[in-house]
Design a protein around this motif. Structure first.
Motif, PDB file in Angstrom:
ATOM      1  N   ARG A 218      51.146  40.216  33.665  1.00 31.91           N
ATOM      2  CA  ARG A 218      50.559  40.797  33.620  1.00 31.91           C
ATOM      3  C   ARG A 218      50.310  41.924  34.564  1.00 31.91           C
ATOM      4  NH1 ARG A 218      52.328  42.976  28.450  1.00 31.91           N
ATOM      5  NH2 ARG A 218      53.192  40.972  27.528  1.00 31.91           N
ATOM      6  N   GLU A 219      49.788  43.332  34.461  1.00 35.17           N
ATOM      7  CA  GLU A 219      49.846  43.774  36.151  1.00 35.17           C
ATOM      8  C   GLU A 219      48.320  44.799  36.155  1.00 35.17           C
ATOM      9  OE1 GLU A 219      53.517  46.338  37.487  1.00 35.17           O
ATOM     10  OE2 GLU A 219      54.409  44.213  37.403  1.00 35.17           O
ATOM     11  N   LEU A 220      48.016  45.545  37.204  1.00 36.12           N
ATOM     12  CA  LEU A 220      47.147  46.053  37.563  1.00 36.12           C
ATOM     13  C   LEU A 220      47.112  47.069  38.619  1.00 36.12           C
ATOM     14  CD1 LEU A 220      45.132  45.173  39.709  1.00 36.12           C
ATOM     15  CD2 LEU A 220      43.774  43.296  37.568  1.00 36.12           C
ATOM     16  N   THR A 221      46.405  47.504  38.844  1.00 39.89           N
ATOM     17  CA  THR A 221      46.992  48.263  40.410  1.00 39.89           C
ATOM     18  C   THR A 221      45.230  48.675  40.691  1.00 39.89           C
ATOM     19  OG1 THR A 221      48.267  49.767  39.101  1.00 39.89           O
ATOM     20  CG2 THR A 221      47.772  50.780  41.119  1.00 39.89           C
ATOM     21  N   LEU A 222      44.558  48.399  42.262  1.00 38.15           N
ATOM     22  CA  LEU A 222      44.266  48.115  43.166  1.00 38.15           C
ATOM     23  C   LEU A 222      44.532  48.750  44.286  1.00 38.15           C
ATOM     24  CD1 LEU A 222      40.870  46.424  43.117  1.00 38.15           C
ATOM     25  CD2 LEU A 222      42.524  47.035  45.818  1.00 38.15           C
ATOM     26  N   ASN A 223      44.701  50.195  44.833  1.00 40.63           N
ATOM     27  CA  ASN A 223      44.403  50.632  45.874  1.00 40.63           C
ATOM     28  C   ASN A 223      43.976  49.947  46.906  1.00 40.63           C
ATOM     29  OD1 ASN A 223      46.691  52.127  44.946  1.00 40.63           O
ATOM     30  ND2 ASN A 223      45.716  53.584  44.012  1.00 40.63           N
ATOM     31  N   VAL A 224      44.484  49.048  47.940  1.00 35.29           N
ATOM     32  CA  VAL A 224      44.057  49.042  48.865  1.00 35.29           C
ATOM     33  C   VAL A 224      43.532  49.886  49.443  1.00 35.29           C
ATOM     34  CG1 VAL A 224      44.419  47.058  50.032  1.00 35.29           C
ATOM     35  CG2 VAL A 224      45.334  46.826  48.847  1.00 35.29           C
ATOM     36  N   GLY A 225      42.429  49.295  50.523  1.00 35.65           N
ATOM     37  CA  GLY A 225      41.991  50.525  51.015  1.00 35.65           C
ATOM     38  C   GLY A 225      40.523  49.909  52.330  1.00 35.65           C
ATOM     39  N   THR A 273      42.495  41.017  46.017  1.00 33.37           N
ATOM     40  CA  THR A 273      42.525  42.673  45.430  1.00 33.37           C
ATOM     41  C   THR A 273      42.718  42.234  43.738  1.00 33.37           C
ATOM     42  OG1 THR A 273      44.976  42.597  44.902  1.00 33.37           O
ATOM     43  CG2 THR A 273      44.030  43.434  47.407  1.00 33.37           C
ATOM     44  N   VAL A 274      43.650  41.321  43.092  1.00 36.84           N
ATOM     45  CA  VAL A 274      43.592  40.934  42.327  1.00 36.84           C
ATOM     46  C   VAL A 274      42.036  40.616  41.678  1.00 36.84           C
ATOM     47  CG1 VAL A 274      44.722  39.880  40.436  1.00 36.84           C
ATOM     48  CG2 VAL A 274      46.058  40.750  41.379  1.00 36.84           C
ATOM     49  N   VAL A 275      40.988  39.809  41.703  1.00 34.90           N
ATOM     50  CA  VAL A 275      40.034  38.862  41.496  1.00 34.90           C
ATOM     51  C   VAL A 275      39.263  40.321  41.839  1.00 34.90           C
ATOM     52  CG1 VAL A 275      38.851  37.869  42.435  1.00 34.90           C
ATOM     53  CG2 VAL A 275      40.972  37.048  42.570  1.00 34.90           C
ATOM     54  N   ARG A 276      38.957  41.608  42.789  1.00 31.88           N
ATOM     55  CA  ARG A 276      38.060  41.670  42.612  1.00 31.88           C
ATOM     56  C   ARG A 276      38.269  43.285  41.179  1.00 31.88           C
ATOM     57  NH1 ARG A 276      36.821  46.787  47.638  1.00 31.88           N
ATOM     58  NH2 ARG A 276      34.783  47.056  47.205  1.00 31.88           N
ATOM     59  N   ALA A 277      39.369  43.585  41.507  1.00 34.82           N
ATOM     60  CA  ALA A 277      39.282  44.403  40.107  1.00 34.82           C
ATOM     61  C   ALA A 277      38.992  43.684  38.796  1.00 34.82           C
ATOM     62  CB  ALA A 277      40.921  45.039  39.763  1.00 34.82           C
ATOM     63  N   LEU A 278      39.503  42.587  38.636  1.00 33.39           N
ATOM     64  CA  LEU A 278      39.134  41.609  37.049  1.00 33.39           C
ATOM     65  C   LEU A 278      37.527  41.848  37.110  1.00 33.39           C
ATOM     66  CD1 LEU A 278      41.898  39.387  36.748  1.00 33.39           C
ATOM     67  CD2 LEU A 278      41.642  41.934  35.884  1.00 33.39           C
ATOM     68  N   GLU A 279      36.539  40.918  37.810  1.00 32.73           N
ATOM     69  CA  GLU A 279      35.444  40.709  38.266  1.00 32.73           C
ATOM     70  C   GLU A 279      34.618  41.756  37.970  1.00 32.73           C
ATOM     71  OE1 GLU A 279      34.566  37.574  38.121  1.00 32.73           O
ATOM     72  OE2 GLU A 279      36.307  36.931  37.607  1.00 32.73           O
ATOM     73  N   ASP A 280      34.984  42.710  39.294  1.00 36.51           N
ATOM     74  CA  ASP A 280      34.264  43.984  38.497  1.00 36.51           C
ATOM     75  C   ASP A 280      33.673  44.690  37.595  1.00 36.51           C
ATOM     76  OD1 ASP A 280      33.344  46.160  40.671  1.00 36.51           O
ATOM     77  OD2 ASP A 280      34.537  47.460  38.827  1.00 36.51           O
ATOM     78  N   ALA A 281      35.707  45.237  36.437  1.00 40.04           N
ATOM     79  CA  ALA A 281      35.686  45.104  35.319  1.00 40.04           C
ATOM     80  C   ALA A 281      35.098  43.834  34.299  1.00 40.04           C
ATOM     81  CB  ALA A 281      36.857  44.812  35.160  1.00 40.04           C
ATOM     82  N   ALA A 282      35.056  42.756  34.338  1.00 37.15           N
ATOM     83  CA  ALA A 282      34.667  41.939  33.763  1.00 37.15           C
ATOM     84  C   ALA A 282      32.991  41.785  33.508  1.00 37.15           C
ATOM     85  CB  ALA A 282      34.839  40.126  33.874  1.00 37.15           C
ATOM     86  N   LEU A 283      32.400  42.595  35.179  1.00 36.46           N
ATOM     87  CA  LEU A 283      30.972  42.540  34.923  1.00 36.46           C
ATOM     88  C   LEU A 283      30.304  43.974  34.526  1.00 36.46           C
ATOM     89  CD1 LEU A 283      28.427  42.179  36.427  1.00 36.46           C
ATOM     90  CD2 LEU A 283      29.237  43.145  38.506  1.00 36.46           C
ATOM     91  N   ARG A 284      31.631  44.776  34.773  1.00 32.97           N
ATOM     92  CA  ARG A 284      31.328  45.896  33.775  1.00 32.97           C
ATOM     93  C   ARG A 284      30.805  46.077  32.054  1.00 32.97           C
ATOM     94  NH1 ARG A 284      34.113  50.324  33.800  1.00 32.97           N
ATOM     95  NH2 ARG A 284      36.042  48.765  34.855  1.00 32.97           N
TER      96      ARG A 284
END
Length: 365
Positions: A218-225, A273-284
């Motif tokens: 599966r995919e998600l998108t995090l714009n690396v910045g 970057t996937v970890v950051r997106a998933l864990e941010d969404a899980a925390l929310r």
């Protein structure tokens, strides 16, 4: 936690300056998350080391040519000092795009920055693209508005005039080949200013072998910045403030993550970057008392993952080797334990692994 606790020794010649001829030719270090035991493998073996029931999550962000070189238009320019005389004589300006605000407005790092005041303009190419400095911000950032003076879109001008934003530890100019190799084979959505480098090892053939084993992708998108590679300022991690990065988790990805968790199938993140997106969404999700594992949709990740962080979504991680004293190394240490990670890094150094963006990788599970 002190910043010097995230330090390690790395000979300069082990920093990969170019990619290998084949993506899957890199080496793979297996690290047992509970045991700390590590094993040397090849990335070509990655499909065979999987259990076969994992859910792999990829970041499909596409790197844009974020480094632009232009010339000052002379608006509001100041008299040159002795230190900046050469820069004023050439009028050369380097723009490094960091974050899209809307279709024609970006945050960017500008060099030389001190002389670039609000209202200053920069011309690119033969003047077909122009940027105006709208405001000055923190961390040396400027807000720029771009204007196209022909029929091409701003994005098309970036593609034609921009350079691949290779990290500074790659001590060479970008080359034509970097446009393809500093990009994952599954990159789809433009907006990132750095590659999700764990994904660089995957070829279409490796992806086919993974699917053939029954592994779900599966995919998600995090714009690396800036949030991904901004240095930690100060002597402790606790005082560091992360720069936000936008991400989007599709509804279908969130649903399949939920199904995998309920079925007891491992969720394996391809890259930090996937970890950051998933864990941010899980925390929310947890903070909103949602029954969902992760909240789908668009959001801004401001999460700084450091040791003692409680992981809610990710159970395995494929990642490259990261710079000492960095937020990315802090994340990996949070996931697998600082002592285990630094011991694995010491082994990788002694075993002549290649480091950083174009280097080898590590699978932690």
């Amino acid at each position: 936690m002190r910043l010097d606790e995230l330090d390690y020794r790395l000979p300069r010649d082990q920093i990969a300056q170019r990619p290998l001829e084949r993506r899957e030719a890199s080496r793979l270090l297996l690290l047992g998350r509970p045991s700390g035991v590590f094993e040397d493998r090849l990335f070509a073996e990655f499909p065979s080391v999987l259990r076969g029931d994992e859910l792999l999550v990829f970041n499909n962000a596409r790197v844009i040519p974020a480094r632009l070189f232009g010339r000052r238009a002379g608006v509001r320019s100041q008299p040159p000092s002795r230190a900046t005389k050469a820069e004023h004589l050439t009028g050369r300006v380097e723009i490094f795009l960091t974050r899209e605000l809307d279709a024609d407005t970006w945050e960017a790092l500008v060099r030389p920055g001190r002389k670039m005041q609000v209202g200053e303009r920069v011309l690119f190419g033969n003047g077909e693209l122009e940027a105006e400095v709208l405001s000055r911000g923190q961390l040396g950032l400027r807000t720029l508005r771009f204007i196209s003076h022909d029929q091409s879109s701003i994005g098309r001008h970036f593609e034609r005039l921009g350079h691949v934003p290779l990290p500074p530890y790659i001590e060479r100019d970008d080359e034509t080949s970097d446009r393809e190799r500093y990009q994952t084979v599954f990159a789809k959505r433009p907006g990132a200013i750095a590659a999700p480098t764990a994904g660089l090892h995957f070829s279409t053939e490796i992806l086919e072998k993974i699917r053939a084993r029954g592994v779900e992708i599966r995919e998600l998108t995090l714009n690396v910045g800036l949030g991904t590679f901004q240095p930690i300022h100060g002597e402790t991690l606790e005082g560091h403030v992360m720069h936000s990065e936008s991400y989007e988790i599709p509804d279908e990805t969130a649903e399949r993550l939920q199904a995998a968790r309920e079925a007891g199938r491992p969720i394996l993140a391809i890259g930090t970057t996937v970890v950051r997106a998933l864990e941010d969404a899980a925390l929310r999700a947890a903070e909103s008392s949602s029954a969902k594992l992760v909240l789908p949709g668009k959001a801004e990740a401001r999460l700084f993952i450091m040791p003692r962080f409680q992981f809610r979504a990710v159970e395995g991680l494929l990642t490259n080797f990261h710079l000492p004293r960095s937020t990315l190394l802090a994340l990996v240490c949070a996931f697998a334990g600082r002592e285990r990670v630094l011991a694995a890094y010491e082994h990788a150094v002694n075993a002549s692994y290649r480091f950083y963006s174009y280097g080898d990788c590590m699978l932690i599970r």
